[in-house]
Design a protein around this motif. Structure first.
Motif, PDB file in Angstrom:
ATOM      1  N   LEU A  13      48.297  42.209  47.058  1.00 45.42           N
ATOM      2  CA  LEU A  13      47.042  41.494  46.826  1.00 45.42           C
ATOM      3  C   LEU A  13      46.062  42.317  46.006  1.00 45.42           C
ATOM      4  O   LEU A  13      45.406  41.810  45.085  1.00 45.42           O
ATOM      5  N   GLN A  14      45.964  43.636  46.319  1.00 48.75           N
ATOM      6  CA  GLN A  14      45.026  44.433  45.526  1.00 48.75           C
ATOM      7  C   GLN A  14      45.511  44.583  44.089  1.00 48.75           C
ATOM      8  O   GLN A  14      44.703  44.606  43.160  1.00 48.75           O
ATOM      9  N   SER A  15      46.844  44.662  43.882  1.00 51.59           N
ATOM     10  CA  SER A  15      47.383  44.730  42.517  1.00 51.59           C
ATOM     11  C   SER A  15      47.136  43.419  41.781  1.00 51.59           C
ATOM     12  O   SER A  15      46.872  43.411  40.573  1.00 51.59           O
ATOM     13  N   MET A  16      47.236  42.301  42.500  1.00 48.70           N
ATOM     14  CA  MET A  16      46.951  41.008  41.897  1.00 48.70           C
ATOM     15  C   MET A  16      45.521  40.974  41.359  1.00 48.70           C
ATOM     16  O   MET A  16      45.271  40.528  40.229  1.00 48.70           O
ATOM     17  N   HIS A  17      44.583  41.463  42.157  1.00 54.06           N
ATOM     18  CA  HIS A  17      43.195  41.480  41.700  1.00 54.06           C
ATOM     19  C   HIS A  17      43.026  42.405  40.492  1.00 54.06           C
ATOM     20  O   HIS A  17      42.273  42.089  39.557  1.00 54.06           O
ATOM     21  N   ALA A  18      43.723  43.536  40.502  1.00 55.10           N
ATOM     22  CA  ALA A  18      43.620  44.454  39.367  1.00 55.10           C
ATOM     23  C   ALA A  18      44.129  43.799  38.096  1.00 55.10           C
ATOM     24  O   ALA A  18      43.504  43.900  37.025  1.00 55.10           O
ATOM     25  N   TYR A  19      45.267  43.100  38.173  1.00 58.25           N
ATOM     26  CA  TYR A  19      45.827  42.431  36.999  1.00 58.25           C
ATOM     27  C   TYR A  19      44.928  41.288  36.534  1.00 58.25           C
ATOM     28  O   TYR A  19      44.761  41.062  35.333  1.00 58.25           O
ATOM     29  N   VAL A  20      44.363  40.549  37.482  1.00 60.83           N
ATOM     30  CA  VAL A  20      43.450  39.463  37.122  1.00 60.83           C
ATOM     31  C   VAL A  20      42.236  40.017  36.387  1.00 60.83           C
ATOM     32  O   VAL A  20      41.804  39.473  35.360  1.00 60.83           O
ATOM     33  N   GLN A  21      41.684  41.107  36.886  1.00 57.57           N
ATOM     34  CA  GLN A  21      40.504  41.694  36.245  1.00 57.57           C
ATOM     35  C   GLN A  21      40.839  42.232  34.860  1.00 57.57           C
ATOM     36  O   GLN A  21      40.084  42.018  33.895  1.00 57.57           O
ATOM     37  N   MET A  22      41.984  42.924  34.735  1.00 55.88           N
ATOM     38  CA  MET A  22      42.367  43.461  33.429  1.00 55.88           C
ATOM     39  C   MET A  22      42.635  42.344  32.427  1.00 55.88           C
ATOM     40  O   MET A  22      42.304  42.452  31.249  1.00 55.88           O
ATOM     41  N   GLY A  23      43.235  41.261  32.891  1.00 58.85           N
ATOM     42  CA  GLY A  23      43.606  40.196  31.987  1.00 58.85           C
ATOM     43  C   GLY A  23      42.519  39.168  31.713  1.00 58.85           C
ATOM     44  O   GLY A  23      42.472  38.590  30.621  1.00 58.85           O
ATOM     45  N   TRP A  24      41.603  38.950  32.689  1.00 59.12           N
ATOM     46  CA  TRP A  24      40.699  37.817  32.570  1.00 59.12           C
ATOM     47  C   TRP A  24      39.203  38.155  32.625  1.00 59.12           C
ATOM     48  O   TRP A  24      38.376  37.317  32.236  1.00 59.12           O
ATOM     49  N   LEU A  25      38.832  39.331  33.105  1.00 52.87           N
ATOM     50  CA  LEU A  25      37.399  39.633  33.206  1.00 52.87           C
ATOM     51  C   LEU A  25      36.681  39.540  31.861  1.00 52.87           C
ATOM     52  O   LEU A  25      35.592  38.929  31.777  1.00 52.87           O
ATOM     53  N   PRO A  26      37.227  40.101  30.767  1.00 53.71           N
ATOM     54  CA  PRO A  26      36.528  39.941  29.488  1.00 53.71           C
ATOM     55  C   PRO A  26      36.355  38.469  29.096  1.00 53.71           C
ATOM     56  O   PRO A  26      35.285  38.072  28.622  1.00 53.71           O
TER      57      PRO A  26
END
Length: 404
Positions: A226-239
């Motif tokens: 779950l924490q890796s999922m959030h990391a990937y979401v942030q890296m891919g979608w935060l910008p």
């Protein structure tokens, strides 16, 4: 294993530093030049999808075979093999003339990195001695830093072929890593731990159950995923989220860099905190709550003060070093650490890989970030509950020991 004390502390720290700095940069350095690479080969978006899907897939698949391979070659030798494979890919990839070769070499890079991803925590547990906590701190912090600095290599080069040199730069770091780990592997010999390895307090269990039978191991795997999922979401979608809320690209880039920088600070500090804190089960609750606040802050304020919300997401990202540090912290015998790492990370990355994909599907359907941000915030509550259980659990050695 009979060579646990043969690696001098200075060599161990240098080896772990070099391994960690190579764990993400070889992958993340491709993102800012992917468009140039695709243009050079005349390729389109479908190939970009294949390339961006590789890390999660290979981390899972190669991670599952890492421990079985290490049982035959030893931890240090298997790590060295992975590093050599990655070096071949990094050195050759920028200069090939066909996209299929570019894809094959990218796969080699990710596969080599995946071996180190799984086995390095077990190696630290096995060879770290009284420096285990400090080595885990170096590993966690530099790993986070590696992902943050990888994309910056493009800033060092200009001209039509700049993207090739930006990728090739990391072959130099990889070569240094191989040189040091060749020395480590020569000194360590066959160093895969056995059940009967003399480990203080570990005992000598007659057998070992599947890690699926350990509630703590399963909880840790889910927490890591779950924490890796959030990391990937942030890296891919935060910008993209910040751009859609009206912020300039510069702000979006700074926000993502801020998340990575804060992650690196936590990566260094968390192993020491876990070593000294009695109620470590509070950490997943605190960090998950802070991450949820970051998501909900973006939602409720329409991304006003974006750097504040990015900073909260970065602090919430301390769930990553917490999960990594719990792998040796929740095990005694190096063998169990190796098995746990080979269980937690591959299955966890399968969970993680689904996150960015689902966010993309949801955004394509809704063209709105409100429900997505709400769902991400709610998933932090689930992560908090699972992380609480994983951190509060007992020694996994005892949970999977067969009593006779």
């Amino acid at each position: 294993m009979n060579n646990r004390a043969v690696i001098p502390a200075a060599l161990a720290f240098i080896a772990v530093f070099l391994a960690a700095i190579n764990l993400r940069a070889g992958i993340s350095s491709l993102a800012p030049v992917l468009g140039d690479a695709l243009a050079a080969f005349g390729s389109g978006g479908s190939i970009a999808g294949v390339i961006t899907a590789m890390p999660g897939l290979f981390f899972a698949v190669v991670g599952l075979v890492a421990v079985p391979v290490a049982t035959r070659l030893g931890l240090s030798r298997t790590l060295l093999v992975g590093m050599v494979i990655a070096l071949v890919g990094l050195a050759a990839r920028p200069w090939v003339g066909a996209m299929w070769l570019f894809l094959v070499l990218t796969a080699l890079i990710v596969a080599g990195i995946a071996l180190a991803n799984v086995l390095l925590p077990a190696w630290i547990k096995s060879h770290g001695g009284r420096h285990v906590v400090a080595l885990m701190a170096v590993y966690s912090a530099i790993l986070s830093l590696s992902g943050a600095i990888g994309p910056l290599s493009i800033l060092l080069f200009t001209g039509p072929g700049a993207w090739r040199w930006a990728l090739f730069l990391w072959a130099g770091f990889s070569a240094a890593q191989v040189a040091v780990w060749a020395v480590v592997a020569a000194r360590a010999g066959f160093d895969f731990p056995s059940v009967s390895s003399p480990t203080p307090g570990a005992g000598t269990p007659a057998g070992l159950k599947s890690l699926w039978r350990s509630r703590t191991a399963v909880a840790l795997m889910l927490f890591f995923g779950l924490q890796s999922m959030h990391a990937y979401v942030q890296m891919g979608w935060l910008p993209k989220i910040l751009l859609d809320y009206g912020h300039p690209a510069e702000t979006a880039s700074v926000a993502l860099a801020l998340v990575g920088g804060i992650n690196a600070v936590g990566g260094f500090a968390i192993p020491f905190v876990l070593d000294r804190l009695d109620r470590i089960y509070l950490l997943p609750l605190i960090f998950a709550a802070i991450m949820a606040t970051g998501y909900l802050g973006i939602w409720f304020t329409d991304a006003a003060v974006p750097l504040l919300w990015a900073a909260l997401l970065g602090i919430g990202g301390y769930c990553f070093p917490t999960a990594i540090a719990l792998i040796p912290a929740r095990t005694r015998a190096p063998l169990i650490t190796a098995r746990l790492s080979g269980f937690v990370q591959p299955y966890g990355y399968l969970i993680a890989a689904a996150g960015p994909f689902l966010v993309g599907v949801a955004y394509q359907i809704t063209l709105d970030w409100s429900l997505i941000l709400a769902a991400l915030g709610a998933s932090c509550l689930l992560m908090a509950a699972i992380g609480f259980f994983a951190a509060r659990g007992g020694d996994i050695d005892d949970e999977i020991a067969v009593q006779v």
